[in-house]
Every structure is written in structure tokens, then in C-alpha cells.
Design a protein around this motif. Structure first.
Motif, PDB file in Angstrom:
ATOM      1  N   GLU A 212       0.825  -1.216   0.000  1.00 46.38           N
ATOM      2  CA  GLU A 212       0.000   0.000   0.000  1.00 46.38           C
ATOM      3  C   GLU A 212       0.855   1.260   0.000  1.00 46.38           C
ATOM      4  OE1 GLU A 212      -2.955  -0.160   3.044  1.00 46.38           O
ATOM      5  OE2 GLU A 212      -3.730  -2.069   2.277  1.00 46.38           O
ATOM      6  N   ALA A 213       2.059   1.151   0.526  1.00 49.17           N
ATOM      7  CA  ALA A 213       2.941   2.322   0.539  1.00 49.17           C
ATOM      8  C   ALA A 213       3.192   2.831  -0.881  1.00 49.17           C
ATOM      9  CB  ALA A 213       4.258   1.982   1.220  1.00 49.17           C
ATOM     10  N   HIS A 214       3.139   1.892  -1.855  1.00 45.62           N
ATOM     11  CA  HIS A 214       3.409   2.285  -3.245  1.00 45.62           C
ATOM     12  C   HIS A 214       2.313   3.173  -3.829  1.00 45.62           C
ATOM     13  CE1 HIS A 214       6.259  -1.383  -3.953  1.00 45.62           C
ATOM     14  NE2 HIS A 214       6.701  -0.524  -3.059  1.00 45.62           N
ATOM     15  N   LEU A 219       4.590   9.903  -2.815  1.00 43.98           N
ATOM     16  CA  LEU A 219       5.733   9.433  -3.613  1.00 43.98           C
ATOM     17  C   LEU A 219       5.926  10.352  -4.820  1.00 43.98           C
ATOM     18  CD1 LEU A 219       5.375   5.533  -3.682  1.00 43.98           C
ATOM     19  CD2 LEU A 219       7.036   6.900  -2.443  1.00 43.98           C
TER      20      LEU A 219
ATOM     21  N   THR B  13      10.156   2.032  -2.195  1.00 42.40           N
ATOM     22  CA  THR B  13       9.763   3.275  -1.523  1.00 42.40           C
ATOM     23  C   THR B  13      10.993   4.041  -1.046  1.00 42.40           C
ATOM     24  OG1 THR B  13       7.843   2.049  -0.737  1.00 42.40           O
ATOM     25  CG2 THR B  13       8.212   4.210   0.218  1.00 42.40           C
ATOM     26  N   LEU B  17      12.531   7.762  -2.213  1.00 41.94           N
ATOM     27  CA  LEU B  17      12.558   8.863  -1.246  1.00 41.94           C
ATOM     28  C   LEU B  17      13.972   9.153  -0.726  1.00 41.94           C
ATOM     29  CD1 LEU B  17       9.198   8.141   0.606  1.00 41.94           C
ATOM     30  CD2 LEU B  17       9.678   9.967  -1.015  1.00 41.94           C
ATOM     31  N   CYS B  48       8.290  -0.144   5.379  1.00 44.10           N
ATOM     32  CA  CYS B  48       7.292   0.814   4.920  1.00 44.10           C
ATOM     33  C   CYS B  48       5.917   0.170   4.888  1.00 44.10           C
ATOM     34  CB  CYS B  48       7.667   1.365   3.540  1.00 44.10           C
ATOM     35  SG  CYS B  48       7.777   0.135   2.252  1.00 44.10           S
ATOM     36  N   THR B  49       4.938   0.855   5.444  1.00 43.84           N
ATOM     37  CA  THR B  49       3.549   0.431   5.347  1.00 43.84           C
ATOM     38  C   THR B  49       2.780   1.674   4.933  1.00 43.84           C
ATOM     39  OG1 THR B  49       3.040   1.071   7.594  1.00 43.84           O
ATOM     40  CG2 THR B  49       3.832  -1.180   7.269  1.00 43.84           C
ATOM     41  N   SER B  50       1.500   1.516   4.713  1.00 46.90           N
ATOM     42  CA  SER B  50       0.740   2.687   4.288  1.00 46.90           C
ATOM     43  C   SER B  50       0.753   3.772   5.364  1.00 46.90           C
ATOM     44  CB  SER B  50      -0.694   2.279   3.965  1.00 46.90           C
ATOM     45  OG  SER B  50      -1.230   1.568   5.042  1.00 46.90           O
ATOM     46  N   ILE B  53       4.871   5.509   5.515  1.00 54.17           N
ATOM     47  CA  ILE B  53       5.683   5.738   4.322  1.00 54.17           C
ATOM     48  C   ILE B  53       6.537   6.982   4.481  1.00 54.17           C
ATOM     49  CG2 ILE B  53       3.568   6.654   3.259  1.00 54.17           C
ATOM     50  CD1 ILE B  53       4.882   6.819   0.711  1.00 54.17           C
ATOM     51  N   CYS B  54       6.018   7.964   5.229  1.00 55.55           N
ATOM     52  CA  CYS B  54       6.763   9.207   5.373  1.00 55.55           C
ATOM     53  C   CYS B  54       8.045   8.997   6.173  1.00 55.55           C
ATOM     54  CB  CYS B  54       5.895  10.270   6.020  1.00 55.55           C
ATOM     55  SG  CYS B  54       4.459  10.612   5.023  1.00 55.55           S
TER      56      CYS B  54
END
Lengths: 250, 88
Positions: A212-214, A219, B13, B17, B48-50, B53-54
Motif C-alpha cells: 500500500e505504501a506504493h 511518492l 519506496t 525517497l 514501509c507500510t501505508s 511511508i513518510c
């Protein structure tokens, strides 16, 4: 025009060449009558002894360049060589993406450990699942960074094969193949493309769990979904590169 | 002395970044650190997860995850971990 008929068995090679090859070096002390069929045949047999699996393309190149190198100063005749190599199809298996159900991780990882001539693992999470299940460790050489372009550097999983990052790298591979791009290809994409070209059947094993991060709008680039990239790849590989492609979802 | 381990995440990710810059860190590190710090790249730290992510890019220093990793924050942490340095 003469017609010939022959019967070939797996492992046989048929070498055709222009007389510029057999007559290469003509008039030189060592090649009074040129390289001749016997010289060319001996050269080819030596190469095959050293690398029994040499591809038709590499053997044809080797013969043509040898003919060129024994020609005095420059080549004066057409030097062409065509090799046909009758062999069993070579299978490249590409594993990408984590399985949808975690309990399938082990079966998924086992697919990396055998049953294909070569294996590539595309994706960081995918690689860590296989590391965990097969008790191995990816080695990434940071000295390769200079040639890595705008993709993460490729790695090697000992005894298994090449590893790369997933979505960005596969997208790049797809674009390069679609545009028939020849240069400035980042290392990881180049490594995948070279392996695809060396093999005949490409088996994609696609884990369907979505990271889900994608999908996060923070991004800097929009990432394509893995399944869509694989669909694009399958089409281009079958249509333009004559590969036999299979896709299995996990 | 045991080397300080610095592991850099090469996942999608993190790479997008900022990891790209971090992978060159060995080249810009003070010369005298090079024997004390072992830098490696790993396919993914699976961090990284939803929700976080930051926090990317992530690195792991001596087994400890660091989020928002930058050359500066990594250098600061290494400085703290080097023997003698913290006491100055």
C-alpha cells in the motif's frame, strides 16, 4: 541452386558461412589455401569443447571474427556466418511480488530453488521472503553504484540467481524493450534483459499482494501496478522477441 | 573493536525517497571511519507500510532502525557510536 536435407538431433549445430570465411587468410604463409573448411571446423569444435552450451549467436560471432582476424590487413571478401543450434528450450523464471497469503510464502520461495535454467528475483520484499524461507542472503556490491543509473543496484542470491528492486526496475525493462532502446540502460535492467535474451521460455511467478505504501500520493512518481507491468512485458516478449511466456499468480 | 554496521534499504519506496544518495555514503565518509563502519545494501528492511511511508528512507545501524535517514543523521548516529567520540 542445390537443396540438401539433413536430420538434426538435440545438441547438433549447423554452421553455414560465406566463402569469405573458408578462404580467409588466403595466400598467407600459414594459410596458403585459406582457412578452409577444416580450419573453421577445428576452430568451432575447440570453442564448443571449451563452452559446450555456447549460443548460436556467440559461436557465429566467434567464427566470423576469427576469419576477420586471420585475413591479411583487411577483409577483401564478404565474411558471414550463420549458426543453427538445435537444443531444448531454456527456461528463465522471474519471481516478483509477495504472495497474497503469507502461508504460501514457503511454496513460493521453493520455486526459486529449482526447475528452471536461471532465476531472477525482482522486488525487495520478495527477496527478503526468499532469504527467510531458503536461509540465504542477498549480496549487493556497492561498487556497482556508478553503473546503476537511476535504479537500485542489482544483487546476487548465492546458488539462486540475480536479485533486483521490483516495480521501478521492471517498468524500466518494459520501456527499454518496447522502445528497443540500446544504450544508457541502468545496470539492473540490463542484467534482466540479458538473461531474458539468453532464454526461450520466460515464466513469471507473480505475488499479488499490493504494497500500500506504493500507492501513497507523497511518492514523487506514480508507480504502476505490478500485474499491469507483467501484462505489458508478456505481450512485448511474445510479439517482438519470440519468447514463450507464462504467468502464474500467487 | 566490532565494526558499526550500517544497512541501507534498497526497496522501491526508500529508493524513491532518497536511498540513492545514501548508497554513496561510503565515498563521502571521513577517511578515519572507513575501518570502523561496515556499509551494506539490503533488498528491503520491510519497514514501509501505508501508515509510515513518510518515515522512508530507512536504514539500520547496529540493528536499530532509523527513519528519515539522511547523510547528516547517519553521520550523527555513527559519531555517537564511535568509542571516545561521545565523551568529548
Amino acid at each position: 541452386m542445390d537443396c540438401y536435407e539433413t536430420r538434426m538431433e538435440p545438441g547438433d549445430r549447423l554452421i553455414l558461412c560465406s566463402d569469405g570465411v573458408t578462404q580467409a587468410g588466403l595466400g598467407q604463409k600459414r594459410y596458403k589455401f585459406g582457412w578452409r573448411r577444416s580450419g573453421e571446423l577445428e576452430f568451432a569444435q575447440n570453442i564448443i569443447r571449451k563452452s559446450p552450451e555456447i549460443s548460436a549467436k556467440d559461436l557465429a560471432y566467434a567464427i566470423a571474427f576469427q576469419a576477420l582476424s586471420i585475413s591479411p590487413e583487411k577483409c577483401t571478401d564478404d565474411i558471414s556466418c550463420l549458426v543453427i543450434y538445435l537444443r531444448h528450450p531454456r527456461v528463465l523464471r522471474i519471481l516478483t511480488g509477495p504472495p497474497y497469503h503469507k502461508e504460501h510464502d514457503h511454496d513460493f520461495a521453493m520455486l526459486a530453488s529449482g526447475g528452471a535454467n536461471d532465476v531472477i528475483i525482482c522486488g525487495g520484499t520478495t527477496a527478503s521472503i526468499i532469504e527467510r524461507e531458503l536461509h540465504t542472503k542477498v549480496e549487493i556490491d556497492l561498487n556497482l553504484m556508478k553503473a546503476s543509473g537511476d535504479l537500485p543496484p542489482p544483487g546476487m542470491m548465492p546458488g539462486i540467481g540475480l536479485t533486483t528492486e521490483g516495480i521501478l526496475t521492471l517498468s524500466k525493462v518494459c520501456t527499454v524493450l518496447e522502445k528497443k532502446q540500446q544504450d544508457k540502460i541502468p545496470l539492473a535492467a540490463k542484467a534482466i534483459i540479458n538473461r531474458i535474451m539468453e532464454n526461450d521460455c520466460i515464466e513469471f511467478i507473480v505475488g499479488t499482494k499490493v504494497n500500500e505504501a506504493h500507492q501513497d500520493p507523497n511518492l514523487p512518481l506514480e508507480l504502476e501496478l505490478r500485474r499491469n507491468i507483467i501484462k505489458r512485458l508478456a505481450i512485448i516478449l511474445e510479439r517482438d522477441y519470440r519468447k514463450k511466456v507464462t504467468v502464474n499468480y500467487y | 573493536m566490532k565494526k558499526i554496521t550500517l544497512e541501507i534499504c534498497c526497496g522501491t519506496t526508500c529508493y524513491m525517497l532518497g536511498t540513492q544518495k545514501l548508497l554513496q555514503i561510503e565515498n563521502i565518509m571521513p577517511e578515519e571511519w572507513k575501518n570502523c563502519v561496515a556499509v551494506s545494501a539490503i533488498p528491503c528492511l520491510n519497514n514501509c507500510t501505508s501508515e509510515n511511508i513518510c518515515g522512508a528512507p530507512f536504514v539500520r545501524i547496529n540493528g536499530e532502525i532509523m527513519s528519515h535517514a539522511s547523510v547528516e543523521s547517519i553521520f550523527n548516529r555513527i559519531r555517537e557510536l564511535l568509542p571516545g567520540e561521545g565523551e568529548e
